[in-house]
Design a protein around this motif. Structure first.
Motif, PDB file in Angstrom:
ATOM      1  N   ALA A 282       0.848  -1.188   0.000  1.00 46.56           N
ATOM      2  CA  ALA A 282       0.000   0.000   0.000  1.00 46.56           C
ATOM      3  C   ALA A 282       0.885   1.240   0.000  1.00 46.56           C
ATOM      4  O   ALA A 282       2.021   1.213   0.503  1.00 46.56           O
ATOM      5  N   PRO A 283       0.397   2.353  -0.543  1.00 44.25           N
ATOM      6  CA  PRO A 283       1.169   3.598  -0.502  1.00 44.25           C
ATOM      7  C   PRO A 283       1.216   4.135   0.928  1.00 44.25           C
ATOM      8  O   PRO A 283       0.475   3.671   1.799  1.00 44.25           O
ATOM      9  N   PRO A 284       2.087   5.096   1.207  1.00 48.67           N
ATOM     10  CA  PRO A 284       2.109   5.686   2.552  1.00 48.67           C
ATOM     11  C   PRO A 284       0.744   6.283   2.903  1.00 48.67           C
ATOM     12  O   PRO A 284      -0.019   6.674   2.020  1.00 48.67           O
ATOM     13  N   HIS A 285       0.466   6.337   4.198  1.00 47.61           N
ATOM     14  CA  HIS A 285      -0.816   6.938   4.581  1.00 47.61           C
ATOM     15  C   HIS A 285      -0.749   8.456   4.380  1.00 47.61           C
ATOM     16  O   HIS A 285       0.325   9.057   4.363  1.00 47.61           O
ATOM     17  N   TYR A 286      -1.922   9.068   4.226  1.00 51.98           N
ATOM     18  CA  TYR A 286      -2.009  10.518   4.055  1.00 51.98           C
ATOM     19  C   TYR A 286      -2.798  11.091   5.221  1.00 51.98           C
ATOM     20  O   TYR A 286      -3.917  10.628   5.518  1.00 51.98           O
ATOM     21  N   ILE A 298      -1.705   4.228  12.851  1.00 49.12           N
ATOM     22  CA  ILE A 298      -2.255   4.436  11.511  1.00 49.12           C
ATOM     23  C   ILE A 298      -1.404   3.638  10.531  1.00 49.12           C
ATOM     24  O   ILE A 298      -0.186   3.822  10.461  1.00 49.12           O
ATOM     25  N   THR A 299      -2.022   2.757   9.762  1.00 52.94           N
ATOM     26  CA  THR A 299      -1.287   1.867   8.870  1.00 52.94           C
ATOM     27  C   THR A 299      -1.235   2.440   7.453  1.00 52.94           C
ATOM     28  O   THR A 299      -1.977   3.371   7.110  1.00 52.94           O
ATOM     29  N   GLU A 300      -0.357   1.871   6.622  1.00 48.59           N
ATOM     30  CA  GLU A 300      -0.171   2.356   5.251  1.00 48.59           C
ATOM     31  C   GLU A 300      -1.483   2.346   4.467  1.00 48.59           C
ATOM     32  O   GLU A 300      -2.370   1.533   4.695  1.00 48.59           O
ATOM     33  N   GLY A 301      -1.561   3.252   3.515  1.00 51.50           N
ATOM     34  CA  GLY A 301      -2.694   3.265   2.595  1.00 51.50           C
ATOM     35  C   GLY A 301      -3.910   4.006   3.104  1.00 51.50           C
ATOM     36  O   GLY A 301      -4.931   4.064   2.411  1.00 51.50           O
ATOM     37  N   CYS A 302      -3.851   4.572   4.325  1.00 52.87           N
ATOM     38  CA  CYS A 302      -5.016   5.265   4.890  1.00 52.87           C
ATOM     39  C   CYS A 302      -5.045   6.731   4.442  1.00 52.87           C
ATOM     40  O   CYS A 302      -4.003   7.350   4.221  1.00 52.87           O
ATOM     41  N   ILE A 313      -5.934   1.807  13.464  1.00 49.49           N
ATOM     42  CA  ILE A 313      -6.503   1.919  12.127  1.00 49.49           C
ATOM     43  C   ILE A 313      -5.688   1.058  11.162  1.00 49.49           C
ATOM     44  O   ILE A 313      -4.485   1.277  10.984  1.00 49.49           O
ATOM     45  N   PHE A 314      -6.342   0.085  10.543  1.00 52.40           N
ATOM     46  CA  PHE A 314      -5.675  -0.822   9.605  1.00 52.40           C
ATOM     47  C   PHE A 314      -5.509  -0.155   8.235  1.00 52.40           C
ATOM     48  O   PHE A 314      -5.866   1.010   8.043  1.00 52.40           O
ATOM     49  N   ASP A 315      -4.954  -0.912   7.283  1.00 49.94           N
ATOM     50  CA  ASP A 315      -4.602  -0.363   5.981  1.00 49.94           C
ATOM     51  C   ASP A 315      -5.824   0.019   5.149  1.00 49.94           C
ATOM     52  O   ASP A 315      -6.901  -0.577   5.260  1.00 49.94           O
ATOM     53  N   ASN A 316      -5.624   1.021   4.301  1.00 48.99           N
ATOM     54  CA  ASN A 316      -6.603   1.429   3.293  1.00 48.99           C
ATOM     55  C   ASN A 316      -7.944   1.851   3.883  1.00 48.99           C
ATOM     56  O   ASN A 316      -9.000   1.656   3.282  1.00 48.99           O
ATOM     57  N   VAL A 317      -7.906   2.454   5.065  1.00 47.84           N
ATOM     58  CA  VAL A 317      -9.097   3.031   5.687  1.00 47.84           C
ATOM     59  C   VAL A 317      -9.178   4.506   5.316  1.00 47.84           C
ATOM     60  O   VAL A 317      -8.163   5.199   5.266  1.00 47.84           O
ATOM     61  N   ILE A 318     -10.398   4.980   5.054  1.00 52.67           N
ATOM     62  CA  ILE A 318     -10.629   6.399   4.770  1.00 52.67           C
ATOM     63  C   ILE A 318     -11.496   6.978   5.884  1.00 52.67           C
ATOM     64  O   ILE A 318     -12.584   6.463   6.163  1.00 52.67           O
ATOM     65  N   ILE A 319     -11.001   8.022   6.519  1.00 53.25           N
ATOM     66  CA  ILE A 319     -11.764   8.725   7.546  1.00 53.25           C
ATOM     67  C   ILE A 319     -11.967  10.159   7.059  1.00 53.25           C
ATOM     68  O   ILE A 319     -11.011  10.943   6.983  1.00 53.25           O
TER      69      ILE A 319
END
Length: 407
Positions: A282-286, A298-302, A313-319
């Protein structure tokens, strides 16, 4: 096959019914933990660090995701040409196939697998505990004492001892009595479900147990008591580290929250004893400029635009903006929409939480038709994977939501 001094067998077939909807489609050891791990990562990583390179993982209930996750064992350095990790479903013969009837029967069905490595010792592990343990220390104690079986024990609070299998020992840590969940415990040394056996002894007792029609084919109820009755040498191996059975929603939530303590019980980023896992790419989290983060994983891809407080917060979550997450665990791929509030909850994978909704609400107007006190206690709320919660919905605390809620 080349002989191995020790083979490890991980019991990973449990249905995990006390985790409710989280284990509807996955085996308990495959449940996510700590932002980027699965529960099975802990015994597998412990084996790798302990120098045990031959591991059988006994699966049964909903094994597909667990099988896929383990794969060839490469993340745990268990992709070996001689040894390595093997996924072992219940045995099927030409005459019949049967599910594992108990922990002892599960090992009995795989005697053929173990014998091909001709080990001196077999270590039996549970696949649903969070801990770091050097099994080689237990094996050394077992060898030094010339024991038939060595059982890892941990001190538990006296007021909780009646919940465990308790080992009563003499001053030399010889086990003199085993009591399963005693009403009035004589000791607070609880079995961790981690055993080291001399293989020749274990094979005999497994075979005898299988031929006993009255047996429940269980290590704690049958094998260990029979060994004690026969006068074999059983010793206790004391473990002083962090250990948690994450078999309930409450204990799984607690174990994740304890990662965020100032002095966490278990450190996942410890270079001396790393927990390995098969992480998605996954890309770095933003984290947006307006986002607020306090004491969280906060994991990668968020993509984080809202507020996260004391949560995992696991990967690829959008808040989304205005959303607030507190004391919660959000599994991969979930979207928490604008101005939603999630409090003290476990949110499954690929869930959509609608705008301005409230999960874990104590509001008197909250939807309380999903309250499940057997599964969800202590105001913890559980949302099943792949669920959609509509805009403005309020879900009461202690709920286990298993269907979409439109309004």
């Amino acid at each position: 096959m080349k002989s191995k001094e020790c083979v490890a067998m991980i019991l990973a077939g449990g249905q995990g019914s006390r985790l409710g909807i989280l284990t509807r489609n996955v085996a308990k050891p495959a449940v996510p933990f700590g932002g980027k791990y699965r529960i099975i990562d802990f015994p597998l990583s412990n084996c790798a660090h302990s120098g045990i390179d031959t591991v059988g993982v006994l699966t049964q209930y909903q094994p597909l995701e667990l099988n896929t996750y383990i794969g060839n064992g490469q993340p745990w350095d268990l992709d070996r040409s001689n040894g390595g990790v093997y996924v072992l479903p219940p045995y099927t013969s030409a005459e019949k196939g049967e599910w594992y009837k108990g922990t002892a029967n599960a090992i009995y069905q795989n005697i053929g697998f173990i014998k091909q490595f001709n080990p001196k010792y077999v270590v039996i592990l549970s696949g649903d505990h969070i801990y770091k343990m050097d099994y080689s220390k237990m094996i050394r104690q077992h060898k030094k004492a010339n024991a038939d079986a060595t059982i890892a024990v941990i001190e538990v609070p006296w007021d909780e001892a009646s919940r465990f299998g308790i080992m009563n020992t003499d001053e030399d840590m010889n086990i003199v009595e085993f009591e399963e969940k005693p009403a009035e415990p004589k000791s607070n040394l609880a079995s961790m479900g981690v055993y080291c056996f001399s293989w020749d002894v274990l094979e005999k007792y497994l075979t005898d147990d299988e031929n006993d029609p009255e047996s429940e084919n269980d290590f704690g109820k049958n094998i260990i008591p029979k060994m004690l009755e026969s006068g074999l040498k059983l010793i206790a191996h004391r473990f002083d580290g962090y250990w948690k059975d994450v078999g309930t929603v409450k204990s799984l939530w607690e174990a994740n929250m304890e990662l965020l303590d100032d002095d966490p019980g278990i450190k996942l980023d410890d270079d001396d004893w790393r927990i390995y896992s098969r992480n998605p790419i996954a890309p770095p989290h933003y984290v947006a400029p307006e986002a607020k983060l306090r004491n969280c994983y906060i994991t990668e891809g968020c993509d984080i635009y809202g507020e996260v407080d004391h949560s995992v917060i696991f990967d690829n979550v959008i808040i989304e903006e205005g959303a607030k997450i507190e004391d919660s665990i959000i599994f991969p791929g979930t979207i928490v929409k604008k101005d939603a509030v999630v409090y003290k909850s476990l949110i499954g994978s690929n869930v959509v939480i609608g705008e301005d909704s409230r999960i874990g609400s104590n509001d008197s107007s909250a939807n309380d038709s999903y309250i499940n006190s057997k599964i969800c206690t202590d105001d913890i709320t559980l949302i099943a994977p792949d669920i959609e919660i509509g805009d403005g919905v309020k879900v009461a605390s202690n709920s286990m939501v298993i269907d979409d809620i439109a309004e």
